[in-house]
Design a protein around this motif. Structure first.
Motif, short mmCIF file in Angstrom:
data_model
loop_
_atom_site.label_atom_id
_atom_site.label_comp_id
_atom_site.label_asym_id
_atom_site.label_seq_id
_atom_site.Cartn_x
_atom_site.Cartn_y
_atom_site.Cartn_z
N GLN A 1 3.17 -5.43 63.80
CA GLN A 1 3.30 -6.79 64.34
C GLN A 1 2.34 -7.75 63.64
O GLN A 1 2.68 -8.90 63.38
N HIS A 2 1.15 -7.31 63.35
CA HIS A 2 0.15 -8.16 62.70
C HIS A 2 0.15 -7.98 61.19
O HIS A 2 -0.08 -8.92 60.45
N ALA A 3 0.40 -6.76 60.73
CA ALA A 3 0.35 -6.48 59.30
C ALA A 3 1.53 -7.09 58.55
O ALA A 3 1.37 -7.53 57.40
N GLY A 4 2.69 -7.15 59.18
CA GLY A 4 3.89 -7.69 58.51
C GLY A 4 3.69 -9.10 57.96
O GLY A 4 3.92 -9.34 56.77
N PRO A 5 3.27 -10.05 58.80
CA PRO A 5 3.04 -11.40 58.28
C PRO A 5 1.96 -11.46 57.20
O PRO A 5 2.06 -12.26 56.26
N LEU A 6 0.94 -10.62 57.33
CA LEU A 6 -0.10 -10.60 56.30
C LEU A 6 0.45 -10.09 54.98
O LEU A 6 0.15 -10.63 53.91
N ARG A 7 1.29 -9.06 55.04
CA ARG A 7 1.93 -8.54 53.82
C ARG A 7 2.84 -9.59 53.20
O ARG A 7 2.89 -9.72 51.97
N ASP A 8 3.58 -10.31 54.03
CA ASP A 8 4.47 -11.37 53.52
C ASP A 8 3.66 -12.45 52.80
O ASP A 8 4.03 -12.90 51.71
N GLY A 9 2.55 -12.86 53.42
CA GLY A 9 1.70 -13.86 52.79
C GLY A 9 1.10 -13.37 51.50
O GLY A 9 1.02 -14.09 50.51
#
Length: 150
Positions: free
Chosen positions: A110-118
């Motif tokens: 949930q938190h890692a996904g957006p960080l990976r996208d960025g």
């Protein structure tokens, strides 16, 4: 590492000293500081202790992302090109990639996904900003993330 809370507590050194073993300034004993300073530092430590680890991790990642974006020339403003520094951007993106890769299992999808996208967006922006783009797999942070394709 254990999931048990750590028992050690931060404390100021007990003996006042002006120099550490390397000749540099050492920590000041609490009795050498004004009471207001000790109270402020104690309050800040309590405030930090109340922040969940996932929030500290994501905040640090966002700071790295923001700095990398500016260094890639993505700053909002007329001086974006002047702020561009691809050598610095490479360092920041690589650090971010290692940080996100290491933190992902701890913070969850949930938190890692957006960080990976960025991170992926920054890696692609870096490639686009480079006069001589790295091959996929050789770009900043790709040793941690694997090759990034546009």
């Amino acid at each position: 590492m254990s999931d048990q809370p750590r028992s050690e507590r931060f404390e100021f050194p007990s003996a006042p000293s002006t120099r550490d073993a390397h000749g540099g300034p050492s920590a000041t004993a609490p009795e050498d500081l004004p009471d207001e300073t000790v109270e402020v530092v104690s309050a800040q430590m309590r405030d930090i202790a109340e922040v969940p680890a996932v929030e500290v991790i994501t905040t640090a990642a966002v700071h790295l992302m923001s700095a990398a974006a500016v260094k890639c020339g993505l700053a909002a403003g007329e001086d974006a090109e002047e702020l561009k520094d691809l050598d610095e951007a490479r360092k920041l993106i690589t650090a971010l990639a290692g940080f996100v890769t290491a933190a992902a299992p701890e913070i969850g999808a949930q938190h890692a996904g957006p960080l990976r996208d960025g991170l992926k967006s920054l890696q692609l922006a870096f490639r686009e900003a480079s006069p001589f783009p790295d091959a996929p797999g050789a770009g900043p942070g790709e040793k941690f993330t694997g090759p990034v394709y546009g």
